[in-house]
Design a protein around this motif. Structure first.
Motif, short mmCIF file in Angstrom:
data_model
loop_
_atom_site.label_atom_id
_atom_site.label_comp_id
_atom_site.label_asym_id
_atom_site.label_seq_id
_atom_site.Cartn_x
_atom_site.Cartn_y
_atom_site.Cartn_z
N LYS A 1 -0.80 2.80 -6.26
CA LYS A 1 -1.44 3.54 -7.34
C LYS A 1 -2.89 3.05 -7.50
CE LYS A 1 -1.08 4.55 -12.23
NZ LYS A 1 -1.33 3.69 -13.36
N TYR A 2 -3.80 4.00 -7.64
CA TYR A 2 -5.21 3.69 -7.82
C TYR A 2 -5.43 3.04 -9.18
CZ TYR A 2 -10.29 4.42 -7.87
OH TYR A 2 -11.66 4.25 -7.92
N MET A 3 -6.23 1.99 -9.20
CA MET A 3 -6.57 1.21 -10.39
C MET A 3 -5.34 0.63 -11.07
SD MET A 3 -9.68 0.59 -10.69
CE MET A 3 -10.31 0.80 -9.04
N ASN A 4 -4.48 0.04 -10.24
CA ASN A 4 -3.31 -0.67 -10.78
C ASN A 4 -3.74 -2.05 -11.27
OD1 ASN A 4 -3.24 -2.63 -8.60
ND2 ASN A 4 -2.39 -1.02 -7.30
N ASP A 5 -2.82 -2.81 -11.80
CA ASP A 5 -3.14 -4.12 -12.39
C ASP A 5 -3.81 -5.06 -11.39
OD1 ASP A 5 -2.16 -3.31 -14.82
OD2 ASP A 5 -0.21 -4.29 -14.59
#
Length: 154
Positions: A30-34
């Motif tokens: 997922k884009y811009m995950n933690d």
């Protein structure tokens, strides 16, 4: 005589300063995950710390270096060096403001997305310029429009 270098912080040196390697994106991640957010926070905080340290050193240098020299040429050189230091410091202050805005975007969970079209900016582009607020297409269009405005103003 000291030669003052323009601040040319490359994307690789920003990563090095932060003590991180380029982010390896996993398949279907997922884009811009933690993990990505942590990666960019490290980069931004380390970059800000490095700039603040440089500003502090410049101020200390300026306070200790600036004195009245009897020779007019030496004094002129010293004043020019000081002028360049102030210009560099101004640029660095602008960069800190951009870093702080970017950290706010991270906090508000809208980091990594283009401000104009809301598409993903991309990990590699953000590593090259962590304060980027436009995707490459919108940035290119913006630069073309600016060039056209400049040409029209002449």
């Amino acid at each position: 005589m000291n030669i003052i270098k323009k601040n040319n912080t490359s994307s690789l040196s920003i990563l090095t300063i932060a003590g991180v390697y380029p982010y390896k994106q996993k398949k279907n991640e997922k884009y811009m995950n933690d993990n990505q957010i942590i990666h960019f926070k490290k980069i931004l905080y380390a970059w800000k710390k490095q700039i603040n340290k440089k500003i502090k050193n410049t101020l200390l240098y300026s306070n200790n270096k600036f004195n009245n020299l009897p020779d007019m040429i030496d004094r002129a050189v010293q004043e020019e060096e000081f002028s360049l230091e102030l210009k560099n410091q101004y640029r660095e202050n602008k960069t800190i403001i951009k870093i702080e805005r970017t950290l706010i975007k991270i906090k508000n969970e809208n980091f990594g997305y283009c401000e104009l079209c809301n598409t993903e900016i991309g990990i590699k582009r953000l590593e090259a310029k962590p304060t980027a607020s436009l995707c490459i297409d919108c940035q290119s269009l913006s630069e073309i429009k600016n060039k056209q405005r400049i040409k029209l103003s002449f």
